[in-house]
Each structure stands twice: as structure tokens, then as C-alpha cells.
Design a protein around this motif. Structure first.
Motif, PDB file in Angstrom:
ATOM      1  N   GLY A 159       4.923  -6.649  12.454  1.00 48.89           N
ATOM      2  CA  GLY A 159       4.185  -7.779  11.928  1.00 48.89           C
ATOM      3  C   GLY A 159       3.317  -7.292  10.787  1.00 48.89           C
ATOM      4  O   GLY A 159       3.547  -6.252  10.198  1.00 48.89           O
ATOM      5  N   GLN A 160       2.268  -8.030  10.497  1.00 46.89           N
ATOM      6  CA  GLN A 160       1.381  -7.632   9.409  1.00 46.89           C
ATOM      7  C   GLN A 160       0.572  -6.411   9.803  1.00 46.89           C
ATOM      8  O   GLN A 160       0.059  -6.310  10.912  1.00 46.89           O
ATOM      9  CB  GLN A 160       0.434  -8.796   9.065  1.00 46.89           C
ATOM     10  CG  GLN A 160      -0.428  -8.523   7.837  1.00 46.89           C
ATOM     11  CD  GLN A 160      -1.218  -9.752   7.434  1.00 46.89           C
ATOM     12  OE1 GLN A 160      -1.119 -10.782   8.074  1.00 46.89           O
ATOM     13  NE2 GLN A 160      -1.990  -9.637   6.371  1.00 46.89           N
ATOM     14  N   ALA A 161       0.460  -5.471   8.873  1.00 46.58           N
ATOM     15  CA  ALA A 161      -0.310  -4.256   9.148  1.00 46.58           C
ATOM     16  C   ALA A 161      -1.792  -4.578   9.223  1.00 46.58           C
ATOM     17  O   ALA A 161      -2.270  -5.564   8.675  1.00 46.58           O
ATOM     18  CB  ALA A 161      -0.056  -3.225   8.056  1.00 46.58           C
ATOM     19  N   GLY A 283       0.854  -0.064   6.788  1.00 46.09           N
ATOM     20  CA  GLY A 283       1.047  -0.989   5.683  1.00 46.09           C
ATOM     21  C   GLY A 283       0.783  -0.360   4.335  1.00 46.09           C
ATOM     22  O   GLY A 283       1.340   0.681   3.974  1.00 46.09           O
ATOM     23  N   LYS A 284      -0.114  -1.000   3.556  1.00 48.83           N
ATOM     24  CA  LYS A 284      -0.393  -0.518   2.199  1.00 48.83           C
ATOM     25  C   LYS A 284      -1.237   0.755   2.188  1.00 48.83           C
ATOM     26  O   LYS A 284      -1.478   1.328   1.117  1.00 48.83           O
ATOM     27  CB  LYS A 284      -1.083  -1.609   1.377  1.00 48.83           C
ATOM     28  CG  LYS A 284      -2.422  -2.076   1.932  1.00 48.83           C
ATOM     29  CD  LYS A 284      -2.939  -3.233   1.088  1.00 48.83           C
ATOM     30  CE  LYS A 284      -4.252  -3.765   1.635  1.00 48.83           C
ATOM     31  NZ  LYS A 284      -4.743  -4.906   0.827  1.00 48.83           N
ATOM     32  N   ASN A 285      -1.666   1.228   3.346  1.00 43.23           N
ATOM     33  CA  ASN A 285      -2.363   2.517   3.419  1.00 43.23           C
ATOM     34  C   ASN A 285      -1.385   3.694   3.385  1.00 43.23           C
ATOM     35  O   ASN A 285      -1.816   4.848   3.432  1.00 43.23           O
ATOM     36  CB  ASN A 285      -3.174   2.614   4.713  1.00 43.23           C
ATOM     37  CG  ASN A 285      -4.177   1.494   4.865  1.00 43.23           C
ATOM     38  OD1 ASN A 285      -4.685   0.982   3.878  1.00 43.23           O
ATOM     39  ND2 ASN A 285      -4.450   1.106   6.093  1.00 43.23           N
ATOM     40  N   ALA A 286      -0.091   3.404   3.334  1.00 38.81           N
ATOM     41  CA  ALA A 286       0.921   4.449   3.500  1.00 38.81           C
ATOM     42  C   ALA A 286       1.731   4.671   2.236  1.00 38.81           C
ATOM     43  O   ALA A 286       1.855   3.790   1.375  1.00 38.81           O
ATOM     44  CB  ALA A 286       1.859   4.093   4.650  1.00 38.81           C
ATOM     45  N   GLY A 301      13.882   1.119   7.344  1.00 38.78           N
ATOM     46  CA  GLY A 301      12.467   1.348   7.617  1.00 38.78           C
ATOM     47  C   GLY A 301      11.656   1.491   6.345  1.00 38.78           C
ATOM     48  O   GLY A 301      10.522   1.008   6.256  1.00 38.78           O
ATOM     49  N   LEU A 302      12.234   2.147   5.339  1.00 38.93           N
ATOM     50  CA  LEU A 302      11.532   2.282   4.063  1.00 38.93           C
ATOM     51  C   LEU A 302      11.367   0.915   3.402  1.00 38.93           C
ATOM     52  O   LEU A 302      10.320   0.630   2.798  1.00 38.93           O
ATOM     53  CB  LEU A 302      12.298   3.227   3.140  1.00 38.93           C
ATOM     54  CG  LEU A 302      11.518   3.712   1.917  1.00 38.93           C
ATOM     55  CD1 LEU A 302      10.422   4.701   2.329  1.00 38.93           C
ATOM     56  CD2 LEU A 302      12.442   4.365   0.886  1.00 38.93           C
ATOM     57  N   ALA A 308       5.581  -4.152   3.472  1.00 40.97           N
ATOM     58  CA  ALA A 308       4.238  -4.151   4.051  1.00 40.97           C
ATOM     59  C   ALA A 308       3.182  -3.652   3.058  1.00 40.97           C
ATOM     60  O   ALA A 308       2.006  -3.575   3.402  1.00 40.97           O
ATOM     61  CB  ALA A 308       4.210  -3.292   5.315  1.00 40.97           C
ATOM     62  N   GLY A 309       3.615  -3.286   1.842  1.00 41.90           N
ATOM     63  CA  GLY A 309       2.655  -2.888   0.820  1.00 41.90           C
ATOM     64  C   GLY A 309       2.603  -1.407   0.518  1.00 41.90           C
ATOM     65  O   GLY A 309       1.817  -0.976  -0.337  1.00 41.90           O
ATOM     66  N   ALA A 310       3.405  -0.620   1.214  1.00 40.25           N
ATOM     67  CA  ALA A 310       3.406   0.829   0.967  1.00 40.25           C
ATOM     68  C   ALA A 310       4.090   1.148  -0.364  1.00 40.25           C
ATOM     69  O   ALA A 310       4.952   0.399  -0.830  1.00 40.25           O
ATOM     70  CB  ALA A 310       4.126   1.554   2.100  1.00 40.25           C
TER      71      ALA A 310
END
Length: 350
Positions: A159-161, A283-286, A301-302, A308-310
Motif C-alpha cells: 500500500g502507500q508507504a 517508499g520515496k525514502n528509498a 519489485g523495482l 512508491a516514489g523511490a
């Protein structure tokens, strides 16, 4: 169908017989020679040179590593190491991987019937992967195939990070050729680097020795992941062979779950499992990076990480030993950037 020609070098006549029996049941693989040690092998190589050599590492008269180094210096050839699941064997095998071997298969010292039934596909895939290998980078009716289980069958889609934190995560997935590639990347990182989680397709018992070897070479700390290990700056955690590794989050901090589970994309650990969990919890922290390897594990997965913003990267074809996993990720549109191997440590450091 183009035949992949193979030479088997092992001091055990029983092991040679079993490996030959397994491989010759594959329509695209032909064993053209066997040898009980490297000296006999060198005589046979004068008559016919195979596409792939399957090599034991502990043999009389000449050890496998010396033989491998000789091959790579004279006529670079894809080599698959055949090794026992022992601590000593793992360390020796990793020296061979560092010397240019492509992949590892586990030697059937006991339970040969089980090996024939359970590991035949892995052996054939290792040989096929080796036959596709970019050897320049190294110097620098078929058997029934097990059902390919996708990550959806075991781990629900993310779902959403959670909201962004100051903690940054780098997730790396790799397979064939990855031991050499990871060594190049991790040894170039400064001590102050983001926390890193890694899936390298490798049999159980080998990942601990692999991590220990890298830890002795790197400025950062590298170790085999344990359940509930925290992901912190300056630390790289490598998923244990035979276990899945997932990223989780508690408050502002990240940790890993190490657990049993089914083979996903015929692998355990699976890159898709790790990347899906990173998409969900970071999410975008990654930052996600998919590197050299055969097959398509990690591509979906990528893509989920990207959605998710990564920020996502794939290793380029020219620097891959096998351009399989990155190619599949690129085809899916999962990689925002395509980069050579020697740039990946800069990406992580940033």
C-alpha cells in the motif's frame, strides 16, 4: 537449438556421474568431457574447449582456484563452482568467485536421489546463465521445471508507504556475476553511507562467508542479516541464503525480518520480496538498484518501488556479466536511470 557444451571437473566419480546424468537430460546441454582433476582437464581441453566448465574447488594435484586462475589468464571461460555446503568450502568457493567464477551450485555429496529430483533445474539454470555470461566482465524433452511462484502468492502488494523520515535506505538485488559486482561497489563506499539491504542469489551457508569477506575489505560494515537487525548508516545487510529478507519499519527506524517462505521466482531469498517490502515501508525514502543476474527476479519489485516514489536504477548491459534482471526491469519501465557498474557507488554515496 544451440548446444551448450560442458566439461565437469571433480575428483568424485559419483559426483561426476550424477552431474552428467542431470545435465544430459536437458536438450540444450551436452557434456563433452569429464576429468578427475585439473591436470587431466588441461589435457582434455587441448582436444575440445567447452562453453562452460563446472569445477570443484578442493581436488588433488591442483586445486580448483589455481586452475581457474590459469583458465582466466589463458582463455577466459565461464566457470560454475561446484562446492559442498561447509564453512571451509564456502570460504574457498568465495575465493574462486573472486577469481572470476560465475555462479555456485552445491555439490551432492549425500542424498544423490534428492539432488536429482530437487536441484536439477538449479544446475541447468546455472549452466545456462554461465553460457550467457559476458566473460570480459568476469575478467574484469527437458526436465520438469518447478512452478514459478510470483511474489503475489506470498506477500500482498504494498500500500502507500509511511511518511518520509530522515532515514534513507538503499536496496540492491543481484544474481549471476553479483559477487564480483557487489565487491566493486561496496569496497568503494565511504564509511558514512546510507543503510543498505541486499539480496544476492546464493546458496545457504555461503552468504555468511561472503559477508564476512566483504566486511574485511570495506570501510562500511557488511554482515549477513539476522532477524530484527536494524538498518543503519554505514551498514550493509545481506539476506541469508535459503531465507527471505523483508524491510519493516518501527516509528522512524527500519529493521529487517528474516524468514522462511516459498521459492519466489524460483529463488529464496528473492529480490522481488525485498523490493516489495521496501516499496511498502520506505517508499520515496528509498533508492532501488538492480544489477547483473539471470532471469527476472526483482523487475516487478523495482517497478513497485518506483511507483512508491523511490529513485530506481538498473546496471547497464555493457558492465553486466549477465544482462537478464536489469533488462527485464528496463523493459517494465522500472528503472528511472541506466548506469554502468563503476557509477553505482557514487549513486549510493549521494
Amino acid at each position: 537449438m544451440k548446444q551448450i557444451t560442458v566439461m565437469l571437473v571433480d575428483d568424485s566419480a559419483v559426483v561426476r556421474q550424477v552431474l552428467q546424468s542431470v545435465l544430459e537430460r536437458e536438450p540444450d546441454i551436452s557434456v563433452i568431457a569429464t576429468a578427475s582433476d585439473p591436470l587431466f582437464a588441461m589435457e582434455k581441453l587441448k582436444r575440445a574447449w567447452p562453453d562452460v566448465i563446472v569445477l570443484d574447488v578442493e581436488m588433488p594435484r591442483m586445486d580448483g582456484i589455481t586452475f581457474l586462475q590459469k583458465i582466466m589468464s589463458e582463455r577466459p571461460t565461464p566457470v560454475v563452482i561446484c562446492s559442498s555446503l561447509t564453512a571451509r568450502g564456502a570460504e574457498t568457493t568465495l575465493q574462486a568467485m573472486a577469481a572470476g567464477a560465475v555462479d555456485i551450485i552445491t555439490k551432492p555429496t549425500i542424498g544423490l536421489k534428492d539432488f536429482l529430483q530437487e536441484s536439477a533445474h538449479d544446475l541447468a539454470m546455472a549452466v545456462r546463465g554461465a553460457a550467457m555470461a559476458n566473460v570480459k566482465q568476469l575478467c574484469k524433452a527437458p526436465l520438469a521445471v518447478p512452478a514459478k511462484i510470483s511474489v503475489d502468492a506470498w506477500l500482498p502488494a504494498s500500500g502507500q508507504a509511511m511518511a518520509q523520515t530522515t532515514e534513507r535506505i538503499v536496496a540492491i538485488g543481484t544474481s549471476t556475476g553479483g559477487t564480483q559486482a557487489l565487491e566493486l561497489v561496496l569496497t568503494a563506499l565511504p564509511r558514512v553511507s546510507p543503510g543498505i539491504v541486499i539480496v544476492q542469489h546464493m546458496p545457504e551457508k555461503f552468504t555468511a562467508s561472503f559477508a564476512e569477506r566483504l566486511n574485511g575489505l570495506c570501510q562500511i560494515e557488511v554482515r549477513e542479516a539476522r532477524h530484527n537487525d536494524r538498518v543503519i548508516p554505514g551498514l550493509a545487510l545481506i539476506a541469508p541464503g535459503g531465507k527471505h529478507m523483508l524491510l519493516k519499519r518501527s516509528g522512524a527506524y527500519y529493521h529487517v525480518d528474516v524468514m522462511d517462505g516459498p521459492l519466489i521466482n524460483r529463488h529464496r531469498p528473492s529480490v522481488d520480496v525485498l523490493f516489495r517490502s521496501v516499496a511498502k515501508y520506505a517508499g520515496k525514502n528509498a533508492t532501488g538498484i538492480i544489477m547483473t543476474g539471470m532471469g527476472d527476479d526483482g523487475a516487478r519489485g523495482l517497478k513497485e518501488m518506483q511507483e512508491a516514489g523511490a529513485i530506481t536504477y538498473a546496471q547497464d548491459e555493457a558492465s553486466c556479466v549477465v544482462f537478464g534482471m536489469p533488462k527485464e526491469a528496463i523493459k517494465l519501465g522500472a528503472a528511472r536511470h541506466i548506469v554502468p557498474l563503476d557509477q553505482i557507488h557514487h549513486i549510493i554515496a549521494k
